[in-house]
Enzyme design. Structure first.
Site, PDB file in Angstrom:
ATOM      1  N   TRP A 165       0.818  -1.223   0.000  1.00 51.71           N
ATOM      2  CA  TRP A 165       0.000   0.000   0.000  1.00 51.71           C
ATOM      3  C   TRP A 165       0.852   1.273   0.000  1.00 51.71           C
ATOM      4  O   TRP A 165       0.331   2.360  -0.149  1.00 51.71           O
ATOM      5  CB  TRP A 165      -0.945  -0.012   1.201  1.00 51.71           C
ATOM      6  N   LYS A 166       2.157   1.133   0.225  1.00 53.70           N
ATOM      7  CA  LYS A 166       3.055   2.295   0.272  1.00 53.70           C
ATOM      8  C   LYS A 166       2.496   3.324   1.265  1.00 53.70           C
ATOM      9  O   LYS A 166       1.970   2.928   2.296  1.00 53.70           O
ATOM     10  CB  LYS A 166       3.258   2.871  -1.135  1.00 53.70           C
ATOM     11  N   GLU A 223      11.997   2.327  -3.843  1.00 49.66           N
ATOM     12  CA  GLU A 223      11.724   3.675  -3.314  1.00 49.66           C
ATOM     13  C   GLU A 223      12.542   3.929  -2.051  1.00 49.66           C
ATOM     14  O   GLU A 223      12.971   5.058  -1.800  1.00 49.66           O
ATOM     15  CB  GLU A 223      10.207   3.828  -3.066  1.00 49.66           C
ATOM     16  N   GLY A 226      -0.105  -0.054  -6.710  1.00 49.82           N
ATOM     17  CA  GLY A 226      -1.358   0.685  -6.917  1.00 49.82           C
ATOM     18  C   GLY A 226      -2.596  -0.188  -6.986  1.00 49.82           C
ATOM     19  O   GLY A 226      -3.641   0.153  -6.412  1.00 49.82           O
TER      20      GLY A 226
HETATM   21  P1  PGA Z   1       3.029  -0.727  -8.769  1.00 53.42           P
HETATM   22  O1  PGA Z   1       4.108  -0.841  -7.593  1.00 53.42           O
HETATM   23  O2  PGA Z   1       2.268  -2.027  -8.795  1.00 53.42           O
HETATM   24  O3  PGA Z   1       2.175   0.445  -8.391  1.00 53.42           O
HETATM   25  O4  PGA Z   1       3.784  -0.511 -10.047  1.00 53.42           O
HETATM   26  C1  PGA Z   1       4.772  -2.053  -7.329  1.00 53.42           C
HETATM   27  C2  PGA Z   1       5.723  -1.878  -6.176  1.00 53.42           C
HETATM   28  O5  PGA Z   1       6.357  -0.818  -6.074  1.00 53.42           O
HETATM   29  O6  PGA Z   1       5.870  -2.784  -5.327  1.00 53.42           O
END
Ligand code: PGA
Length: 246
Positions: free
Chosen positions: A14-15, A99, A228
């Protein structure tokens, strides 16, 4: 070492997204998959771990954190210890996400230290690896991924305590994905070089309900780390369904 089959896993990252209201998405996912024949995990922000664990009590959906500190505890303002994640209900923790590597300067050695801390707390680490667009263009993909693999996994990594996620940096959040051939090449390389052949190898980067079945059909792909498209139960559920059908 073992010759067991790698576990199939769909993990949602979910970041930095999710407030209490979004616990309903986790509940909807749990209701849709009461007993999935694969590991289904949500990795919400740390603030939601404990309430999500409560909301999912008795369900088959697992929980993970998104990072942890290498130390057991101490004077590290703003950081979170692996034991705290476990205490809040997590069984997994994502480590070395691109990230974190890009925005917080995390090195392979730091990721390895965090993985050790995760193991000490009883957590399974989901270690992320992947090349940038420039590295791929320069033909350096396997060299970069190989160095990250060697540097981020300390001795002792097995299928019981570690998962690897191949996430090309340029595919994350971009809507772009590698070709099946490109994924096959990296996953075969990881399978050959991983310390335990039964370690699950996930693909991550713009996985969505529209491409999940095609990605899960690729040889050597044991599941996905989804950003996402994991925020909504209906989307992540479609990805889980594709994994279960693969
Ligand atoms: P994303 O991200 O599915 O939004 O591309 C994947 C992730 O960073 O784990």
């Amino acid at each position: 070492m073992s010759d067991r089959t790698p576990k199939r896993i769909a993990a949602g990252n979910w970041k930095m997204n999710g407030l209490s209201a979004e616990l309903a998405e986790a509940e909807a996912l749990a209701a849709a998959f009461p007993a999935p024949a694969a590991s289904v995990l949500l990795c919400p922000p740390a603030t939601l771990l404990a309430p999500m664990a409560q909301a999912l009590a008795g369900s088959a959906i697992g929980l993970g954190g998104q990072d942890c500190h290498a130390a057991e505890k101490g004077a590290h303002t703003g950081d979170i210890a692996a034991l705290m994640l476990a205490d809040a209900g997590a069984g997994h923790v994502i480590l070395g996400h691109s990230e974190r590597r890009a925005h917080h300067g995390e090195t392979d050695a730091q990721v390895a230290a965090k993985l050790r801390a995760a193991w000490a707390a009883g957590l399974t680490g989901i270690v992320c690896l992947g090349e940038t667009a420039a590295e791929r263009a320069a033909g350096r993909t396997l060299e970069v991924v190989g160095a990250q693999l060697a540097g981020s996994l300390p001795p002792g990594a097995t299928a019981a305590n570690t998962v690897i996620a191949y996430e090309p940096v340029w595919a994350i959040g971009s809507g772009q994905t590698p070709t099946p051939e490109e994924i096959v090449e990296v996953h075969a390389f990881l399978r050959q070089n991983a310390p335990d052949p039964a370690i699950s190898l996930l693909y991550g980067g713009s996985v969505n309900p529209g491409n999940a079945a095609q990605i899960f059909a690729i040889a050597g792909v044991d599941g996905a780390l989804v950003g996402g498209a994991s925020l909504k139960a209906v989307d992540f559920g479609a990805i889980v369904t594709a994994l279960l059908a693969a």
